[in-house]
Design a protein around this motif. Structure first.
Motif, PDB file in Angstrom:
ATOM      1  N   ALA A 143      25.772  49.230  93.818  1.00 29.82           N
ATOM      2  CA  ALA A 143      25.987  50.086  92.820  1.00 29.82           C
ATOM      3  C   ALA A 143      25.584  49.906  91.519  1.00 29.82           C
ATOM      4  N   LEU A 144      25.195  50.943  90.647  1.00 32.41           N
ATOM      5  CA  LEU A 144      24.929  50.798  89.348  1.00 32.41           C
ATOM      6  C   LEU A 144      26.089  50.816  88.573  1.00 32.41           C
ATOM      7  N   LEU A 145      26.051  49.863  87.516  1.00 30.32           N
ATOM      8  CA  LEU A 145      27.114  49.773  86.656  1.00 30.32           C
ATOM      9  C   LEU A 145      26.595  50.354  85.348  1.00 30.32           C
ATOM     10  N   THR A 146      25.506  50.795  85.064  1.00 25.93           N
ATOM     11  CA  THR A 146      24.888  51.475  83.984  1.00 25.93           C
ATOM     12  C   THR A 146      24.522  52.885  84.373  1.00 25.93           C
ATOM     13  N   THR A 147      24.712  53.850  83.427  1.00 31.32           N
ATOM     14  CA  THR A 147      23.875  55.227  83.754  1.00 31.32           C
ATOM     15  C   THR A 147      23.467  55.775  82.278  1.00 31.32           C
ATOM     16  N   TYR A 148      22.331  56.742  82.535  1.00 30.60           N
ATOM     17  CA  TYR A 148      21.678  57.108  81.262  1.00 30.60           C
ATOM     18  C   TYR A 148      22.190  58.652  80.765  1.00 30.60           C
ATOM     19  N   VAL A 149      22.974  58.682  79.597  1.00 28.96           N
ATOM     20  CA  VAL A 149      23.103  60.115  79.179  1.00 28.96           C
ATOM     21  C   VAL A 149      22.846  60.262  77.857  1.00 28.96           C
ATOM     22  N   PRO A 150      22.879  61.196  77.133  1.00 29.43           N
ATOM     23  CA  PRO A 150      22.831  61.509  75.858  1.00 29.43           C
ATOM     24  C   PRO A 150      23.914  60.845  74.818  1.00 29.43           C
ATOM     25  N   HIS A 170      24.698  53.744  79.246  1.00 31.93           N
ATOM     26  CA  HIS A 170      26.165  53.549  79.141  1.00 31.93           C
ATOM     27  C   HIS A 170      26.672  52.819  80.282  1.00 31.93           C
ATOM     28  N   TRP A 171      27.962  52.362  80.054  1.00 26.82           N
ATOM     29  CA  TRP A 171      28.743  51.313  80.833  1.00 26.82           C
ATOM     30  C   TRP A 171      29.493  51.894  81.508  1.00 26.82           C
ATOM     31  N   ILE A 229      26.176  51.659  75.478  1.00 23.25           N
ATOM     32  CA  ILE A 229      25.702  50.065  75.366  1.00 23.25           C
ATOM     33  C   ILE A 229      24.904  49.746  74.027  1.00 23.25           C
ATOM     34  N   SER A 230      25.364  49.130  73.072  1.00 24.46           N
ATOM     35  CA  SER A 230      24.663  48.724  71.917  1.00 24.46           C
ATOM     36  C   SER A 230      23.939  47.468  72.165  1.00 24.46           C
ATOM     37  N   SER A 231      23.193  47.254  71.107  1.00 26.24           N
ATOM     38  CA  SER A 231      22.458  45.460  71.114  1.00 26.24           C
ATOM     39  C   SER A 231      23.591  44.580  70.743  1.00 26.24           C
ATOM     40  N   SER A 232      24.702  44.907  70.212  1.00 22.56           N
ATOM     41  CA  SER A 232      25.591  43.970  69.983  1.00 22.56           C
ATOM     42  C   SER A 232      26.621  43.786  71.029  1.00 22.56           C
ATOM     43  N   SER A 233      26.750  44.728  71.928  1.00 22.99           N
ATOM     44  CA  SER A 233      27.747  44.670  73.187  1.00 22.99           C
ATOM     45  C   SER A 233      27.380  43.335  73.830  1.00 22.99           C
ATOM     46  N   VAL A 234      28.146  42.247  73.582  1.00 19.96           N
ATOM     47  CA  VAL A 234      27.890  40.938  74.461  1.00 19.96           C
ATOM     48  C   VAL A 234      28.791  41.043  75.705  1.00 19.96           C
ATOM     49  N   GLN A 235      29.878  41.516  75.594  1.00 20.26           N
ATOM     50  CA  GLN A 235      30.831  41.614  76.770  1.00 20.26           C
ATOM     51  C   GLN A 235      31.608  42.970  76.813  1.00 20.26           C
TER      52      GLN A 235
END
Length: 541
Positions: A143-150, A170-171, A229-235
């Motif tokens: 299953a995908l843990l990410t999806t793409y939305v505006p 998005h997570w 999800i941003s570039s600073s989202s480590v966990q």
């Protein structure tokens, strides 16, 4: 709600036309009954699963779980299934298939995922102590843990840019695992097609065994659970839950997943699919079946009303008693709704019926204003027929009604448009204009029926309204009221304004029924030519 047509009783061919309309209605009613019977039969198949009987010579496929094996549940993350390294995030040993659990873990995101990439979760159920990659009797689900939305714009006063509306990763903060824990034996010759897709069968001699039926519940995932999800989202946190389900529920879940997949293929957005998920998940089975039934009935009533409306307008000659501005309002409002849906990138599944309705309303507007396009010498010429005395009187009453109505509608629409321009956010000024006009249509569209009531009152006559179309429109309105009542009884997410809008036409409908009772016996019906013989007897008050 009210049909935009006048009623005239034809002198010849009335019985044949009525018989034809009755035959068409019966055909569609028969199709509707067959469809509902098929749906009931499918639901009956879900609720009544017949187990295999080996004493009758049937070849049975038994459950691997009947052997009571010692199992382990392992959840891994990876960038691409079968092509990247697996990272263990959840391990449950021993794994009791009958016990539910919920656990929250922190998942470390790879750099590729933080750079607007994707991440997958792979759930394994395998023998305890063995590697899932080496266990031949393991089952897994990806299953995908990410999806793409505006992205969600937090600053409502800031105008969006084209780049800000592009979908970003998005997570999904929830991973719901389900497994069929029921010890059920299938007949190998009659395996259900929906179960066969998720079934792995092993054979030892004449003995057939199917491995556990594993499924990730996509229906429990909602849009409000998404985290950008941003570039600073480590966990990021992930809630992993497990629930054992029966075979009956497993089959229903599979078909609902197929419905969601089909909606995505048709172009439905995640927001629209999320609303459908809420309807499916937050309602009990009986309310859900009632909603499906009344929706199907609503569709067939609307179709029959449209069919009878077009058939009658093709034969319409006189416009006596017809509110011309009401037809013009319906035409413009339908076109505005179509442009609004087109501006919102709505699915073609929704756009096509609305576009068809808008085309019919444009055709009716040409009909009611007596506008004809004629070709002369290779060029088109617009010809407008003149009105007779009775039709001019109708136009005068119609103009009076709309003048009184404009004192209420125009100030409210203008103030609402100014408020939305100051406090709300839109993609462009044209988007603001379309949304403001559509909001006015949704809020005050029912007021466009009041001029027709005013014309009826002045003429002391309601025979110019089509009885068949009115019947179907009335049934459609009643079905809408039932849907609104269901939304109050269930936990379906609907705004109060939308619920109240389902009842706003009832007052006007009751007024029309009162007029039909009072005025129906005061005048004679018009003759075959479509012109009233009692025009001189109609007096104004």
């Amino acid at each position: 709600m009210f049909p935009s047509c006048c009623y005239s009783k034809p002198a010849g061919g009335a019985a044949a036309g009525g018989e034809k309309n009755s035959t068409t209605a019966r055909v569609f009613l028969g199709v509707f009954v067959v469809y509902m019977a098929h749906t009931a039969w499918v639901v009956h198949g879900f609720l009544n699963n017949k187990p295999c009987d080996s004493t009758r010579g049937e070849t049975c496929v038994t459950s691997y779980l009947a052997q009571r094996p010692r199992l382990q549940l392992s959840v891994f993350t990876c960038l691409e299934p079968d092509e990247s390294q697996l990272n263990l995030i959840v391990k449950l040993d021993p794994f009791d298939i009958h016990s539910s659990f919920e656990r929250q873990v922190n998942v470390t995101l790879p750099e590729e995922t933080r750079a607007n990439g994707s991440l997958h979760a792979i759930v394994y159920v395998h023998k305890a102590g063995a590697s899932p990659l080496e266990d031949r009797e393991q089952v897994h689900y990806t299953a995908l843990l990410t999806t793409y939305v505006p992205p969600r714009h937090r600053d409502k006063h800031k105008k969006p840019t084209p780049k800000s509306d592009l979908p970003v990763a998005h997570w999904r903060s929830r991973l719901s695992i389900t497994m069929m824990s029921e010890d059920f034996s299938f007949n190998r010759a009659g395996l259900p097609s929906d179960v066969r897709r998720y079934m792995r069968v092993s054979q030892e001699g004449r003995r057939f065994t199917y491995l556990p039926l594993l499924l990730i519940d996509e229906l429990s995932f909602r849009v409000h659970d998404l985290m950008e999800i941003s570039s600073s989202s480590v966990q990021l946190p992930l809630t992993v839950s497990y629930e054992a389900i029966s075979l009956r529920r497993f089959r229903i879940w599979v078909h609902l997943h197929d419905v969601v997949y089909s909606l995505r293929q048709f172009g439905f957005s995640e927001k629209n699919i999320d609303e459908i998920k809420g309807t499916l998940m937050d309602s009990n089975l009986y309310v859900l079946l009632l909603t499906a039934g009344v929706t199907a009935l609503h569709l067939i009533c609307e179709f029959l009303a449209l069919k009878n409306d077009i058939s009658f307008w093709r034969k319409k000659k006189s416009m006596l008693g017809m509110s011309r501005k009401s037809v013009l309002w319906r035409c413009l409002s339908t076109l505005l709704v179509f442009l609004h849906l087109l501006d919102s990138d709505t699915s073609l599944l929704v756009l096509l019926p609305v576009g068809l309705g808008a085309s019919v309303e444009v055709w009716k507007m040409f009909k009611v204003f007596n506008i004809h396009l004629r070709w002369r010498s290779g060029s088109s010429v617009i010809h407008v027929n003149k009105l007779d005395e009775a039709e001019r009187r109708t136009v005068e009453y119609d103009t009076q009604a709309w003048r009184y109505l404009s004192y209420l509608v125009y100030p409210l629409c203008i103030s609402g448009a100014i408020f939305s321009l100051v406090y709300l956010r839109y993609k462009s000024h044209s988007s603001w204009l379309i949304n403001s006009l559509v909001t006015g249509v949704y809020a005050f569209g029912f007021l466009s029926m009041t001029p027709q009531l005013y014309v009826n009152h002045k003429l002391k006559c309601v025979d110019h309204l089509h009885g068949t179309v009115l019947m179907y429109r009335g049934m459609s309105t009643l079905v809408s009221d039932v849907c609104s009542s269901v939304s109050w009884l269930s936990s379906v997410s609907l705004s109060s304004s939308h619920q109240l809008s389902c009842f706003r036409d009832e007052l006007l409908f009751l007024v029309f029924l009162y007029q039909r009772r009072c005025y129906a016996c005061r005048v004679r019906r018009e003759p075959a030519g479509g012109v009233h013989t009692h025009n001189k007897k109609l007096k104004t008050q």
